[in-house]
Design a protein around this motif. Sequence first.
Motif, mmCIF file in Angstrom:
data_model
loop_
_atom_site.group_PDB
_atom_site.id
_atom_site.type_symbol
_atom_site.label_atom_id
_atom_site.label_comp_id
_atom_site.label_asym_id
_atom_site.label_seq_id
_atom_site.Cartn_x
_atom_site.Cartn_y
_atom_site.Cartn_z
ATOM 1 N N GLN A 59 57.386 36.526 42.196
ATOM 2 C CA GLN A 59 57.437 35.100 41.902
ATOM 3 C C GLN A 59 56.190 34.641 41.152
ATOM 4 O O GLN A 59 56.270 33.836 40.220
ATOM 5 C CB GLN A 59 57.604 34.310 43.201
ATOM 6 N N THR A 60 55.037 35.141 41.546
ATOM 7 C CA THR A 60 53.795 34.781 40.863
ATOM 8 C C THR A 60 53.801 35.257 39.423
ATOM 9 O O THR A 60 53.452 34.502 38.496
ATOM 10 C CB THR A 60 52.587 35.385 41.604
ATOM 11 N N ALA A 61 54.203 36.500 39.210
ATOM 12 C CA ALA A 61 54.232 37.053 37.857
ATOM 13 C C ALA A 61 55.194 36.287 36.971
ATOM 14 O O ALA A 61 54.909 36.012 35.792
ATOM 15 C CB ALA A 61 54.621 38.535 37.908
ATOM 16 N N SER A 62 56.345 35.906 37.522
ATOM 17 C CA SER A 62 57.329 35.141 36.758
ATOM 18 C C SER A 62 56.790 33.777 36.380
ATOM 19 O O SER A 62 56.920 33.329 35.228
ATOM 20 C CB SER A 62 58.610 35.000 37.577
ATOM 21 N N ALA A 63 56.152 33.092 37.328
ATOM 22 C CA ALA A 63 55.647 31.737 37.080
ATOM 23 C C ALA A 63 54.529 31.733 36.048
ATOM 24 O O ALA A 63 54.516 30.904 35.127
ATOM 25 C CB ALA A 63 55.162 31.122 38.387
ATOM 26 N N VAL A 64 53.582 32.645 36.173
ATOM 27 C CA VAL A 64 52.448 32.664 35.240
ATOM 28 C C VAL A 64 52.903 33.089 33.848
ATOM 29 O O VAL A 64 52.458 32.526 32.837
ATOM 30 C CB VAL A 64 51.333 33.597 35.753
ATOM 31 N N SER A 65 53.813 34.049 33.778
ATOM 32 C CA SER A 65 54.318 34.489 32.468
ATOM 33 C C SER A 65 55.046 33.347 31.764
ATOM 34 O O SER A 65 54.900 33.150 30.554
ATOM 35 C CB SER A 65 55.256 35.683 32.643
#
Length: 516
Positions: free
Chosen positions: A218-224
């Motif tokens: 979820q973090t990787a998706s949001a920051v990307s």
Amino acid sequence: MEASPTLLLLLLVIVTLVLYLIVATGKYHWRNTRVPKTYPVIGCIISFYSNRNRLLDWYTELLTESPSGTVVIRRLAARRTVVTANPSNVEYILKTNFDNYPKGKPFTDILGDFLGNGIFNVDGNLWLRQRRLATHDFTPKSLRGYVTVLRNEVDNELLPFLDAAAAGVSQEQVPFDLHELLRRFFFNVVCIVFLGVDDDRCCLDPSSPVSDFDRAFQTASAVSAGRGSAPLSFVWKLKRLVGFGSEKELRNAVREVHRCVDDIIREKKKKKKKRKTTTNHEYDFLSRLIVAGESDETVRDMVISIVMAGRDTTSAVTTRLFWFITTGRMKETEHDLVNEIRSVKELTGGGLGFDYETLKKLSLLKACLCEVMRLYPPVPWDSKHALSDDRLPDGTEVRAGDRVTYFPYGMGRMEELWGEDWDDFKPNRWLVDNKTCRLVLKKVNPFMFPVFQAGPRVCLGEEMAYVQMKYVVASILDRFVIEPIPADKPVFVPMLTAHMAGGMQVRVRRRDPSRC
């Protein structure tokens, strides 16, 4: 390296001061330029920044005011961007002149740290090879097997959870997040079908902690996603260079995602070595990637892409559908859906769930899903990058290197496409009045409704998505009444795949089998 955050802060202060002075004087505004307001050097970055938390609606407003349904965005430190809601342009970009509009390096740079060389982030032969490998999972034969998996997961996992929740209503049960429940459910299904992993399930209870893998994903998706909508692209690039702030979070999250996926791949290879023989029907998608001789890195990147697509998109759409039909305005639609579901279910013997063929008969349910995706598409925008100078059918000039974005979210809100009642949730707009008792779906121009893309890159999983959404929604509505907890209208958040901010808090109770 310790001074880098200070340097970054100083740079941002200078940029902010320059922007303020330009806004304060206003003397550099082009007199005859249509919205958005565009200035020399900085372009429309002021308007962009002001609307950064409502970009979807801002773009929609701009497109509504444009006679051609297309606008050109120019802003500091970003590529010239053409945004269109014109179906003729969309067809030209996705089909007619497909070769001139690949994803492009600028796009892959934004998502490359997370998605790597997965199918959603590559072009050319690499994309074509992965697409051919994935095709096997979306044939009618595979989809029939997929329904069997769905039936097992729904009967043994989802419905028991909802039964327990319904039993607790009389005891003032704490509401649960329906979106989170469905997201976890679909994640488990994806892992079983595509990765062959069914011994490490995600707990369906939304109140239980998420796994390290889920949290990192979820973090990787949001920051990307934040990279793509950043007002100044050089800011995230500088933060990545020095390992600061959100980019540091992304680096750590991607490292965790890679570790978890690498473990799955390693375990799959070990099991494969232990087997003396393996028949074709035992191959899940991950196994076929390994057997095909793809590198570990390519396999990992493909797994990440598949998990992202299968986990987030369908849970967002089904949750939004429940929000529409249970918030008071659409009770008649809910009644009609339950009638259709029970009529179709009788064709399978009543208590056996649904099979692949009978799911096709749920025409009203599919119309409802289409109407949800018209207004809230799981991928609200998608961008390509022009290889050479071009001109779109509406006359808009495209320069080599331009970012060219087609905009399903805005298209679903165009009066020219959907009429004056575009803002109403009306499933009947998808149905043909054939003067019989059986509802028939209209054939809609895919370039007017490109929620699954269209042309050569049309989504392979379109039919699978409808199958799983129809099966899950039908199974729930047949047995339970969803009672939403009163709240403000949920905010639509456009990450890599869009979702409802804050989820959807609900209670459930059992539906009377004799009543709709």
